[in-house]
Write an enzyme that holds these catalytic residues in place. Structure first.
Site, short mmCIF file in Angstrom:
data_model
loop_
_atom_site.label_atom_id
_atom_site.label_comp_id
_atom_site.label_asym_id
_atom_site.label_seq_id
_atom_site.Cartn_x
_atom_site.Cartn_y
_atom_site.Cartn_z
CG ASN A 43 3.43 81.03 -65.18
OD1 ASN A 43 3.02 81.90 -65.90
ND2 ASN A 43 4.59 81.18 -64.66
CD GLU A 45 7.51 81.63 -61.32
OE1 GLU A 45 7.77 80.95 -62.16
OE2 GLU A 45 8.68 82.56 -60.96
CB CYS A 54 -0.54 75.71 -63.29
SG CYS A 54 0.65 74.76 -62.76
CD GLU A 56 -1.82 74.63 -67.73
OE1 GLU A 56 -0.86 73.88 -68.32
OE2 GLU A 56 -1.17 75.30 -66.72
CB CYS A 87 2.02 70.08 -64.54
SG CYS A 87 0.75 70.90 -63.48
CB CYS A 90 -2.78 71.51 -65.16
SG CYS A 90 -2.35 73.05 -63.94
#
Length: 135
Positions: A43, A45, A54, A56, A87, A90
């Site tokens: 990830n 940010e 993310c 993934e 999530c 994803c």
């Protein structure tokens, strides 16, 4: 099939490089593609939420950039009180490159916590076949 320990090691390595200065919640992901190659992502940010990426999504991008087109298995590694599953966005990203039966492994710092089929996490999904595309 690649040993699960290879996916775990790749996800662990990616997680260690995550950029999570705001949440402190580091996640790593590793994908096994159709050629048996492992691709990892973490990830990333961004101060301008929700512009981050993310783990993934990063692993999928790495797979596609390397020429892979099919997710045979994926492992997500995050440290939390509950298993860290992908999530919703994803789950749909994974669906683009995976079949409903594709296994999604979920791990934490101590090892494997759970495994699910994509269909269990995203039942009755919309995928490439709905648009007449192979997949």
């Amino acid at each position: 099939m690649t040993d699960l320990s290879v996916l775990l090691a790749a996800a662990r390595g990616a997680r260690a490089r995550a950029h999570a200065p705001y949440s402190g919640f580091r996640v790593g992901a590793a994908i096994l593609d159709e050629a048996g190659v492992v691709h990892a992502g973490c990830n990333v940010e961004n101060a301008a939420y929700p512009v981050g990426t993310c783990a993934e999504a990063g692993a999928i991008a790495a797979m596609v950039a390397a020429g892979g087109r099919e997710i045979r298995a994926i492992l997500i590694l995050g440290d939390g009180p509950e298993p860290v599953t992908p999530c919703g966005a994803c789950r749909q990203r994974i669906r683009e490159f995976a079949s409903p039966g594709t296994v999604i492994h979920v791990a934490d710092l101590d090892g494997l916590r759970a495994r699910f089929s994509l269909d269990a996490l995203l039942p009755h999904s919309f995928g490439p076949g709905h648009l007449g595309a192979a997949g």
